[in-house]
Motif scaffolding. Structure first.
Motif, PDB file in Angstrom:
ATOM      1  N   THR A 195      11.042 155.494  33.116  1.00  0.00           N
ATOM      2  CA  THR A 195       9.791 155.958  32.522  1.00  0.00           C
ATOM      3  C   THR A 195       9.810 155.889  31.007  1.00  0.00           C
ATOM      4  O   THR A 195       8.871 155.394  30.386  1.00  0.00           O
ATOM      5  N   HIS A 196      10.868 156.377  30.412  1.00  0.00           N
ATOM      6  CA  HIS A 196      10.880 156.539  28.955  1.00  0.00           C
ATOM      7  C   HIS A 196      11.590 155.417  28.204  1.00  0.00           C
ATOM      8  O   HIS A 196      11.343 155.234  27.012  1.00  0.00           O
ATOM      9  N   LEU A 197      12.470 154.698  28.878  1.00  0.00           N
ATOM     10  CA  LEU A 197      13.236 153.654  28.197  1.00  0.00           C
ATOM     11  C   LEU A 197      12.945 152.263  28.726  1.00  0.00           C
ATOM     12  O   LEU A 197      13.501 151.280  28.224  1.00  0.00           O
ATOM     13  N   ALA A 198      12.119 152.157  29.760  1.00  0.00           N
ATOM     14  CA  ALA A 198      11.798 150.865  30.374  1.00  0.00           C
ATOM     15  C   ALA A 198      13.075 150.108  30.743  1.00  0.00           C
ATOM     16  O   ALA A 198      13.177 148.898  30.578  1.00  0.00           O
ATOM     17  N   HIS A 199      14.055 150.853  31.288  1.00  0.00           N
ATOM     18  CA  HIS A 199      15.350 150.254  31.615  1.00  0.00           C
ATOM     19  C   HIS A 199      15.804 150.752  32.979  1.00  0.00           C
ATOM     20  O   HIS A 199      15.607 151.917  33.332  1.00  0.00           O
ATOM     21  N   THR A 200      16.406 149.873  33.760  1.00  0.00           N
ATOM     22  CA  THR A 200      16.961 150.238  35.063  1.00  0.00           C
ATOM     23  C   THR A 200      18.464 150.387  34.930  1.00  0.00           C
ATOM     24  O   THR A 200      19.165 149.443  34.537  1.00  0.00           O
ATOM     25  N   THR A 201      18.968 151.566  35.232  1.00  0.00           N
ATOM     26  CA  THR A 201      20.393 151.822  35.087  1.00  0.00           C
ATOM     27  C   THR A 201      21.199 151.110  36.174  1.00  0.00           C
ATOM     28  O   THR A 201      20.669 150.753  37.223  1.00  0.00           O
ATOM     29  N   ILE A 202      22.480 150.938  35.904  1.00  0.00           N
ATOM     30  CA  ILE A 202      23.387 150.384  36.912  1.00  0.00           C
ATOM     31  C   ILE A 202      23.448 151.356  38.086  1.00  0.00           C
ATOM     32  O   ILE A 202      23.643 152.553  37.908  1.00  0.00           O
ATOM     33  N   ALA A 203      23.253 150.859  39.280  1.00  0.00           N
ATOM     34  CA  ALA A 203      23.260 151.721  40.462  1.00  0.00           C
ATOM     35  C   ALA A 203      24.693 152.084  40.847  1.00  0.00           C
ATOM     36  O   ALA A 203      25.610 151.265  40.720  1.00  0.00           O
ATOM     37  N   PHE A 204      24.881 153.304  41.334  1.00  0.00           N
ATOM     38  CA  PHE A 204      26.207 153.761  41.753  1.00  0.00           C
ATOM     39  C   PHE A 204      26.780 152.848  42.837  1.00  0.00           C
ATOM     40  O   PHE A 204      27.960 152.513  42.834  1.00  0.00           O
ATOM     41  N   LYS A 205      25.895 152.409  43.760  1.00  0.00           N
ATOM     42  CA  LYS A 205      26.366 151.559  44.853  1.00  0.00           C
ATOM     43  C   LYS A 205      26.839 150.203  44.346  1.00  0.00           C
ATOM     44  O   LYS A 205      27.692 149.561  44.977  1.00  0.00           O
ATOM     45  N   ASP A 206      26.288 149.752  43.199  1.00  0.00           N
ATOM     46  CA  ASP A 206      26.731 148.475  42.645  1.00  0.00           C
ATOM     47  C   ASP A 206      28.121 148.574  42.036  1.00  0.00           C
ATOM     48  O   ASP A 206      28.783 147.556  41.812  1.00  0.00           O
ATOM     49  N   VAL A 207      28.557 149.792  41.772  1.00  0.00           N
ATOM     50  CA  VAL A 207      29.885 150.007  41.195  1.00  0.00           C
ATOM     51  C   VAL A 207      30.880 150.404  42.275  1.00  0.00           C
ATOM     52  O   VAL A 207      32.007 149.903  42.317  1.00  0.00           O
ATOM     53  N   CYS A 208      30.466 151.297  43.158  1.00  0.00           N
ATOM     54  CA  CYS A 208      31.381 151.861  44.156  1.00  0.00           C
ATOM     55  C   CYS A 208      31.153 151.339  45.570  1.00  0.00           C
ATOM     56  O   CYS A 208      31.902 151.692  46.484  1.00  0.00           O
ATOM     57  N   GLY A 209      30.116 150.508  45.749  1.00  0.00           N
ATOM     58  CA  GLY A 209      29.820 150.020  47.082  1.00  0.00           C
ATOM     59  C   GLY A 209      29.033 151.057  47.867  1.00  0.00           C
ATOM     60  O   GLY A 209      28.705 152.127  47.371  1.00  0.00           O
ATOM     61  N   SER A 210      28.756 150.752  49.116  1.00  0.00           N
ATOM     62  CA  SER A 210      27.997 151.667  49.961  1.00  0.00           C
ATOM     63  C   SER A 210      28.538 151.604  51.385  1.00  0.00           C
ATOM     64  O   SER A 210      29.269 150.675  51.753  1.00  0.00           O
ATOM     65  N   GLY A 211      28.147 152.617  52.186  1.00  0.00           N
ATOM     66  CA  GLY A 211      28.576 152.645  53.586  1.00  0.00           C
ATOM     67  C   GLY A 211      30.076 152.711  53.728  1.00  0.00           C
ATOM     68  O   GLY A 211      30.780 153.365  52.948  1.00  0.00           O
ATOM     69  N   LYS A 212      30.589 151.980  54.702  1.00  0.00           N
ATOM     70  CA  LYS A 212      32.029 152.033  54.969  1.00  0.00           C
ATOM     71  C   LYS A 212      32.848 151.355  53.885  1.00  0.00           C
ATOM     72  O   LYS A 212      34.062 151.562  53.783  1.00  0.00           O
ATOM     73  N   ASN A 213      32.200 150.551  53.057  1.00  0.00           N
ATOM     74  CA  ASN A 213      32.923 149.866  51.981  1.00  0.00           C
ATOM     75  C   ASN A 213      32.919 150.646  50.674  1.00  0.00           C
ATOM     76  O   ASN A 213      33.465 150.183  49.675  1.00  0.00           O
TER      77      ASN A 213
END
Length: 917
Positions: free
Chosen positions: A452-470
């Protein structure tokens, strides 16, 4: 690089991004202006990022002229299903054109052609002149234009789009993309395509046969029957779709290419536009706003902020670097901070690293607990400073009240740091600042605030740590990826603080932030650390009792229903009620399943349907067992032997705290079975549980805020308020009339309608309306309060508590009558409930110092549940603690607010929470 580089901005997409990203705003003329403000900041940010020798030489912003284009002549259903633009967006279209011209940037639109076609015309003309071209958009239709010399810029995701991206996304190059789009169609634009052919199939067909005509020519030989038939039957539709998605360059260029030269931003026209709109915060960024900044309700990235560059963040693995960062933070007097952990539960999380940010774009990550990527012997522990050394160096900085520590949801960081032996003193919390500015208008989580305020999408946690069983815990993430993620969080927090903090004074939110919410953070953190002791044996007994009763109920339900079925299945329950039993009034949803929600079951139970009454009872017992008696046993912390709930500080719209993991605020207490759960919350040996509960606080506040003399006098003399109302409304006080009066007293404060009150009292709507009219005649102050509050929310979009907390209700401008009426009902209660929340928060903040001053340091505050505070008190200190607690709660309003009614507090003690009531 070519001498000339043309940037073509898809203005139409910018408009809708701006509109949906910002809360509703108005300009100084009272006109809707949220999209105008957002568009202005987005365009300004883009122009500043493009300034410099590597930037474009020419630029234009392209808009749709209207909703009708030549494609509608080809196909009258083109875009036919698109809803009209929002009512409050339409008047902003011309102002957005004015904003573009204010930057002295060409603003181009051509009747009968869409923005995509105009962009195509200019792109082809520029390429013919040997220029480079960049299209600022992420529109898939425009990707057809990509070729050598032409790329696209997706500013939302900060990425360049070239041929490789198109191949990766659609399986074909830009030159074949139109064929894929024709086959798959587009539901948004109502391009028909071929039924049953999605993106994957369309891509495979074009890859196999080369182009659309070749696919259609080979249709007879395709082996899949449905696909073959669809291609044969809809060949003409596919050809039409191909013409619809094709970008046309038949329009003349309204401005010659040389007329798009980018000459910088002359300040005079931009200043005139910003002054006319009243965008004072942007005027100050222009350099001549005069007074101190008065930011608007939301803003995209400020012009002087650098772009996010993750590779510029520093990984601190040397003592000299750590000391340099600490010295810089100390000298500057403020620093943004964030922690990384190996667990989402703050009471079980170990500190893995700390990130700091000093100025936008300048941030670091200090790892101390990374064990390396991989498992077991394969994990290579990265080089990092010793944990004890880092903590010892950071401790003075964190404890220094002269250095402001800036965080987002700092309660979590305080808990994690406390587990590591560190105190954090002197702080600001961007989540709470946003909450006190914009409660009801947006979410206050970092990712949403950043967009909203910075017009920026942060790095997603799942992109760093993975998701699900991985998924792996953060301590197993490599240091480079960890630094990009963690340092970005601190950088984002700092940038948010720079935008949001000045708004507190400008928008009248300083008092509630400084006197209510900010001081509460360490208080709630201490409550969560304390936790509450539960009796596991009692929970097991309750689970066993509930299981027996649930089994008994199931048998009774099956007998009443004429046979067994799965009670927990809404589908089967609906079929039993409305088909097997033939009950009337069943309504099906879009899925074709009968509704069996609580309202429907309560309706049937009220009509005497035994199965419905029994199912409601079964559902309550099942919830008690699964949500509480079973789950609480699993949530006992093995280190402390206690349950540690998490209190959310910025979720409830009216300012109340909310409780999760587990939710201890929604334990049902209206039934004996529900109340028994509180008996499982027990005091430690030698202690008692003390419960302190504000008595009828919302009615007391209503008497003050609505200025109702009769109610004020009743509270002042200790009279029974419900008996007073019963006497006023019904002329006598009996058990029945007092019960009805109690229902009415609370229902009126929630803006209940005659229809709603009729349902509560079991009377017809006419009688309910007569009761409401009689109530307002007896207590005209309540009627005035309701009318004034509704007028305020309609005019301003928000209501305010006695302490200045704003609750925004965007629904007041909703499209439907129901939405607007719902917002009005919320508005009536929000100032009262919000003031109640502010009062108990002020009491909580003052409680620790008051108890300490009385020598009661061993008293621990454990829980806050709506209007109640729960303490664990040494048994011999219970009487003295009760006196202090009562005094603090009764005086919580002053000196900021003077109430015309006394605050009453009911206190009880016992070995358990249940016994204390």
């Amino acid at each position: 690089m070519p001498a000339s580089h043309l940037y073509l901005v898809d203005g139409s997409s910018y408009i809708f991004r701006a509109y949906h990203r910002l809360p509703p705003l108005t300009n100084r003329h009272g006109q809707p202006a949220g999209a105008v403000y957002g568009f202005t900041t987005m365009l300004w940010k883009l122009l500043n990022e493009l300034a410099g020798p590597e930037g474009p030489s020419h630029l234009a912003v392209i808009f749709d002229k209207g909703s009708h284009s030549f494609r509608n002549e080809m196909y009258d259903q083109y875009k036919a299903h698109r809803p009209p633009p929002p009512e409050d967006l339409v008047p902003q279209f011309p102002m957005i054109r004015d904003a573009t011209r204010a930057f002295s940037v060409p603003c181009i639109e051509v009747a009968g052609f869409e923005a995509d076609d105009i962009i195509a015309c200019y792109a082809k003309a520029a390429l013919a002149e040997g220029w480079a071209v960049t299209i600022v958009s992420s529109d898939k239709d425009l990707m057809q234009l990509i070729e050598p010399g032409l790329d696209m810029l997706d500013t939302m995701n900060d990425r360049r789009i070239g041929p490789d991206y198109v191949v990766e996304k659609f399986g074909v190059g830009p030159d074949k993309l139109g064929d894929v789009l024709a086959l798959m169609g587009d539901s948004v634009d109502n391009v028909p395509g071929v039924p049953g052919v999605g993106p994957k199939t369309a891509s495979q067909l074009i890859q196999t046969y080369g182009d659309l005509e070749s696919v259609l020519a080979a249709a007879e030989s395709i082996t899949k029957p449905k696909l073959r038939q669809a291609l044969i039957e809809h060949a003409d539709t596919a050809r039409l779709s191909r013409r619809l998605v094709e970008l046309h360059c038949a329009a003349p260029l309204p401005e010659p290419l040389d007329g798009l030269s980018l000459q910088g931003i002359p300040p005079a026209p931009l200043r005139a536009f910003l002054e006319d709109q009243g965008f004072r915060s942007l005027l100050t960024k222009l350099g001549d706003g005069g007074a101190a900044p008065v930011p608007a309700a939301a803003a995209a990235a400020l012009p002087d902020d650098p772009p996010f560059r993750h590779e510029a963040y520093e990984t601190v693995v040397e003592i000299e670097a750590l000391d340099r960062w600490i010295a810089a933070a100390t000298a500057q007097g403020h620093v943004a901070i964030d922690t990384e952990t190996d667990h989402l539960d703050a009471m079980r999380a170990n500190l893995v690293g700390v990130s700091l940010a000093l100025v936008p774009g300048q941030a670091c990550y200090i790892p101390i607990g990374h064990v390396g990527e991989g498992e077991g012997l394969l994990a290579e522990v990265p080089v990092q400073l010793p944990r004890a050394l880092v903590l010892a160096r950071l401790a003075p900085l964190l404890a220094d009240p002269a250095v402001l520590k800036i965080g987002q949801n700092l309660k979590f960081d305080m808990l994690v740091l406390a587990r590591a032996g560190l105190d954090l003193v002197g702080y600001d919390d961007t989540m709470l600042i946003s909450y006190d500015l914009d409660a009801g208008r947006q979410s206050h989580g970092m990712d949403d605030l950043c967009k909203t305020h910075l017009a920026h999408t942060t790095i997603a946690f799942k992109d760093v740590c993975g998701s699900g069983k991985n998924q792996v815990s953060f301590d197993r993430v490599g240091l480079e990826r960890a630094t990009h993620y963690a340092a970005e969080d601190a950088d984002v927090t700092l940038r948010l603080w720079r935008r949001l903090k000045p708004r507190l004074a400008a928008e009248g939110a300083t008092r509630v932030y400084e006197l209510v919410d900010r001081p509460l953070v360490p208080v709630v953190a201490a409550m969560e650390r304390a936790g509450v002791r539960v009796d596991r044996d009692e929970l097991q007994r309750l689970s066993a009792d509930y299981a027996v009763e649930i089994a008994r109920l199931e048998g009774v339900i099956h007998e009443a229903a004429g046979g067994p079925f799965t009670i927990g299945s809404p589908k089967q329950l609906g079929e039993v009620l409305f088909e097997r039993l033939g009950l009337k009034g069943g309504r099906k949803g879009k899925s074709g399943v009968y509704s069996t929600d609580v309202n429907e079951l309560e309706r049937l139970a009220g009509d005497g349907v035994e199965v419905a009454r029994l199912v409601l009872e079964w559902r309550q017992l099942t919830k008690l067992k699964t949500t509480y008696t079973d789950a609480l046993q699993q949530q006992i912390n093995p280190e402390t032997g206690r349950v540690h709930t998490s209190f959310s500080l910025a979720v409830a719209q009216t300012g109340r705290l909310s409780s999760t993991d587990p939710n201890l605020q929604n334990i049902p207490i209206r039934t004996e079975l529900g109340r028994r759960i509180r008996d499982a919350f027990v005091a430690a040996p030698g202690h008692v549980i003390l419960s302190a509960d504000y008595s009828q606080i919302e009615l007391r506040l209503a008497a003050h805020m609505a200025d109702v003399p009769e109610l004020r006098e009743a509270f002042a003399t200790g009279a029974d308020i419900h008996s007073l109302t019963a006497q006023e409304l019904f002329g006598e006080v009996t058990r029945e009339t007092r019960g009805r009066a109690k229902t009415i007293n609370f229902a009126i404060l929630y803006g209940i309608s005659a229809f709603g009150l009729a349902g509560r009292l079991g009377v017809d709507r006419g009688e309910a309306q007569a009761i409401i009219d009689r109530y307002f005649a007896r207590f005209p102050g309540v009627s005035r309060y309701i009318a004034d509050t509704v007028a305020q929310v309609r005019a301003q979009g928000h209501v305010t508590t006695l302490f200045g907390r704003k609750t925004w209700l965007p629904g007041i401008k909703g499209k439907t009558v129901g939405e607007r009426q719902g917002a009005e009902r919320q508005a009536i209660n929000a100032p009262i409930q919000g003031t109640s929340a502010d009062l108990i928060k002020r009491a909580m903040v003052r409680m620790g110092p008051a108890l300490a001053a009385a020598g009661l340091d061993r008293v621990r505050m454990l829980l806050q549940v709506h209007d109640e505070l729960v303490f664990e008190v040494p048994e011999e200190e219970a009487a003295r603690a009760a006196e202090v607690i009562r005094a603090v709660m009764e005086a919580a309003a002053g000196p900021a607010v003077t109430l015309s009614v006394p605050l009453g507090v009911e206190i009880g003690t016992g070995p358990s929470w249940g016994a204390a009531h």
